[in-house]
Design a protein around this motif. Structure first.
Motif, short mmCIF file in Angstrom:
data_model
loop_
_atom_site.label_atom_id
_atom_site.label_comp_id
_atom_site.label_asym_id
_atom_site.label_seq_id
_atom_site.Cartn_x
_atom_site.Cartn_y
_atom_site.Cartn_z
N CYS A 124 6.97 -3.87 -1.48
CA CYS A 124 5.38 -4.12 -2.02
C CYS A 124 5.25 -4.64 -0.93
O CYS A 124 4.19 -5.03 0.00
N LEU A 125 5.66 -5.79 -0.57
CA LEU A 125 5.15 -7.28 -0.27
C LEU A 125 5.15 -7.01 1.77
O LEU A 125 4.34 -7.59 2.16
N ILE A 146 5.05 -4.31 3.35
CA ILE A 146 4.42 -3.21 3.22
C ILE A 146 2.80 -3.57 3.43
O ILE A 146 1.73 -3.77 3.89
N PHE A 147 2.38 -4.82 2.50
CA PHE A 147 0.67 -5.71 2.10
C PHE A 147 1.23 -6.55 2.92
O PHE A 147 0.31 -6.44 4.31
N GLY A 159 -4.33 -3.72 2.77
CA GLY A 159 -2.77 -4.17 2.40
C GLY A 159 -1.88 -3.86 1.02
O GLY A 159 -1.16 -3.85 0.42
N SER A 160 -3.51 -4.22 0.04
CA SER A 160 -3.64 -4.34 -1.24
C SER A 160 -3.10 -3.11 -1.88
O SER A 160 -2.13 -2.84 -3.13
N GLY A 167 0.33 -1.58 -0.60
CA GLY A 167 2.08 -2.10 -1.59
C GLY A 167 1.29 -1.79 -2.73
O GLY A 167 2.41 -1.82 -3.35
N SER A 168 0.66 -2.02 -3.27
CA SER A 168 0.35 -1.54 -5.35
C SER A 168 0.99 -0.21 -5.03
O SER A 168 1.76 0.12 -5.75
N ALA A 199 2.62 2.04 -3.02
CA ALA A 199 4.23 1.61 -2.96
C ALA A 199 5.33 1.20 -3.42
O ALA A 199 6.52 2.01 -3.84
#
Length: 202
Positions: free
Chosen positions: A129-130, A132-133, A146-147, A150-151, A153
């Motif tokens: 996730c990080l 991807i963010f 990004g949030s 990321g969330s 995902a």
């Protein structure tokens, strides 16, 4: 569910409701609830008070997500409904950050606190996730995008990792809350009016 187990959940909410962003801004002369994005999260703290204060706020928000579920896991070890109580503690912590009783139920967007919850439950998924963010923010300049990506995902990553059903359901619930809290950001992203981090503008 026993009184003690309900107490764990209530305490998780109370811990999640601690507004670290607001606390670290005390004495700065800046009311983060009235300036910038008016959010109590680390992103707004960073924009208004600098990276050092932003990191402190971020660590506080992550820690308050991590600790309650970590402690609940230890206390519930070996009990039949352990997973249910732990999941509810995790959900309560994020809800506490989003709707804190100390601030009239007007809180942050829950990303950092959710990060703390799943940093304990599935650190490998959180790494994904990080990544991807970071990639989303780097190329788009939008922390909100990004949030959101990321969330979202986390559910897919938990499925790929073969995580327990209760963890996937907890993740799904939290993702819905996070996206709901970002509804204004989503609207601005779609209309092209979202403010870019790259431009360092409000």
């Amino acid at each position: 569910m026993s009184f003690v187990e309900i107490l764990y959940i209530v305490l998780s909410y109370c811990i999640g409701a601690i507004p670290f962003g607001l606390l670290v801004s005390r004495g700065s002369g800046i009311n983060i609830r009235e300036q910038g994005s008016k959010n109590i999260g680390a992103t707004n703290v960073t924009r208004l008070l600098g990276k050092k204060m932003g990191v402190i706020a971020l660590c506080g928000d992550v820690l308050k997500g991590f600790l309650p579920i970590f402690i609940a896991t230890l206390l519930m070890e070996g009990k039949a409904n352990a997973h249910l109580v732990v999941a509810l503690c995790g959900a309560a912590t994020v809800v506490g950050h989003m709707f804190p009783i100390y601030l009239g139920f007007k809180g942050g967007k829950g990303v950092a606190t959710a990060l703390g919850v799943f940093l304990f439950l599935s650190p490998i998924a959180i790494l994904g996730c990080l990544l991807i963010f970071v990639v989303a923010v780097y190329f788009s300049g939008f922390v909100s995008l990004g949030s959101l990506l990321g969330s979202a995902a986390i559910v897919g990553l938990l499925l790929l990792l073969g995580a327990s059903t209760w963890k996937i359901l907890l993740a799904g619930f939290i993702v819905v809350l996070i996206w709901g809290k970002h509804y204004q950001n989503i609207g601005r992203l779609l209309s092209g009016t979202e403010k870019s981090w790259k431009k360092k503008s409000e």
